[in-house]
Scaffold this motif. Structure first.
Motif, short mmCIF file in Angstrom:
data_model
loop_
_atom_site.label_atom_id
_atom_site.label_comp_id
_atom_site.label_asym_id
_atom_site.label_seq_id
_atom_site.Cartn_x
_atom_site.Cartn_y
_atom_site.Cartn_z
N HIS A 136 -0.64 44.10 23.95
CA HIS A 136 -0.75 44.94 22.70
C HIS A 136 -0.55 46.33 22.68
O HIS A 136 -1.01 46.77 21.99
CB HIS A 136 -1.74 44.40 21.97
CG HIS A 136 -1.91 42.83 21.70
ND1 HIS A 136 -0.87 42.05 20.90
CD2 HIS A 136 -2.38 41.66 22.47
CE1 HIS A 136 -0.90 40.76 20.85
NE2 HIS A 136 -1.84 40.65 21.83
N CYS A 171 4.94 41.66 16.26
CA CYS A 171 3.83 41.08 17.37
C CYS A 171 3.10 40.00 16.51
O CYS A 171 2.73 40.02 15.29
CB CYS A 171 2.94 41.81 17.93
SG CYS A 171 2.04 41.14 19.07
N CYS A 227 0.10 39.61 16.50
CA CYS A 227 -1.16 40.35 16.34
C CYS A 227 -0.92 41.03 14.79
O CYS A 227 -1.85 41.70 14.19
CB CYS A 227 -1.53 41.31 17.00
SG CYS A 227 -0.86 42.77 17.19
N CYS A 258 4.70 45.74 19.94
CA CYS A 258 3.86 45.40 21.16
C CYS A 258 4.74 44.97 22.25
O CYS A 258 5.59 44.41 22.10
CB CYS A 258 2.71 44.42 20.61
SG CYS A 258 1.50 44.85 19.51
ZN LIG Z 1 0.43 42.84 19.31
#
Ligand SMILES: [Zn+2]
Length: 323
Positions: A173, A183, A185, A190
């Protein structure tokens, strides 16, 4: 895996590496040799309670088998993915196994009556590679696992940094491409969104568009790039550049002697290592260039690392003072 000749009263650690689909399990001697290995399905779709029940059943079964073979189980080591609070022995969060604040260590202690250590799968994998595998003897190691995601473990003198919240090593990340794909996340660009094995396959499919006959794995992209296929070469080059950016950040932070690459993408071997070494070399200014090597323990690293973590816990303070 090599099988040593165990003498009847030898101590062993019951070790489990729990993944989203399967768990690798072993009885491991203090010298890091596995004397029995087993695999069991995790079947995470059953829910976390059922997975925990299976973990405890498998661990107890292995301890019984050890005793039946005249071995003495001295500890239990369990590795799980996600966020792991090693100090409290709690599996805090995991996307692919579904754990939410599961006190796995205490549950195992209650069930088996043995000291138990809980670790993060990539961190213990790094521990094993640093102490028994490709990073052996080099002191400062960054282990980077590139599979569906990308995560790292920073191991110094045989100990992996955990972080204040159990989340150290999330090199996947690091931002490498501000305009890159989003990503898992939630943030764009990332490293993991650009250069994980999953991302490589996705990117190739995206560029191939209508021409894509079937999903192409990252390993296949690497092979097609090696034969000079233009699309695969482009994707592979982008992957290597992104990984080099990520590893250069890692080296700037940690100044390691050795970077060990593991996970599915590392199985591309020299198709990955050779261009990545060159790309990393270009990015070194005043930093000392690390050795870049492939992992040596394969998918048994997590299991061996879980055993090492458990043995460290048993040896405790004593052991640390001897270092
Ligand atoms: Zn990420």
């Amino acid at each position: 895996m090599s099988r040593g000749d165990a003498a009847p009263t030898d101590p062993v650690v019951v070790a489990l590496d729990v993944g989203g689909t399967g768990m690798k399990c072993a009885l491991v001697r203090p010298d890091g040799v596995a004397v029995r290995t087993e695999r069991h399905p995790t079947d995470a779709a059953r829910g976390p309670a059922a997975v925990v029940a299976t973990i405890l059943d498998v661990a107890e079964g292995l301890a019984d088998k050890a005793r039946a073979d005249g071995l003495t189980p001295i500890a239990v080591g369990i590795a799980v993915p996600g966020v792991v609070d090693e100090a409290r022995g709690v599996a805090v969060w995991s996307a692919n196994v579904g754990f939410r604040d599961v006190p796995l260590r205490d549950l195992a202690v209650r069930r088996l009556g043995l000291p138990t250590a809980l670790g993060h799968d990539v961190r213990v994998g790094g521990l094993a590679e640093a102490r028994l595998g490709a990073g052996r003897g080099t002191g400062h190691v960054l282990f980077v696992a590139i599979g569906t995601g990308i995560a790292a473990a920073h191991v110094v003198d045989g100990h992996a940094a955990v972080g204040a919240h159990g989340a150290a090593g999330e090199i996947g990340h690091i931002l490498v491409r501000p305009d890159g794909p989003r990503c898992g996340c939630g943030r764009p660009g990332c490293l993991e969104a650009v250069a994980s094995a999953a991302a490589v396959g996705r990117r190739y499919a995206e560029l191939a568009g209508e021409a894509a006959d079937a999903p192409v794995s990252a390993a296949e992209v690497a092979e097609r790039a090696a034969t000079g296929e233009p699309l695969a070469s482009q994707v592979w080059q982008e992957t290597v550049e992104a990984l080099a950016d990520g590893l250069a950040s890692g080296q700037a932070l940690f100044d390691v002697a050795t970077i060990v690459l593991g996970g599915g993408l590392a199985q591309a071997g020299d198709l990955l290592l050779t261009p990545l070494r060159a790309a990393l070399h270009e990015r070194m200014t005043f930093h000392r260039e690390p050795q870049l090597v492939a992992a040596a323990l394969g998918d048994e690293a997590g299991c061996l690392g879980a055993a090492l973590l458990a043995m460290d816990a048993v040896r405790g303070h004593d052991h640390q003072e001897k270092r």
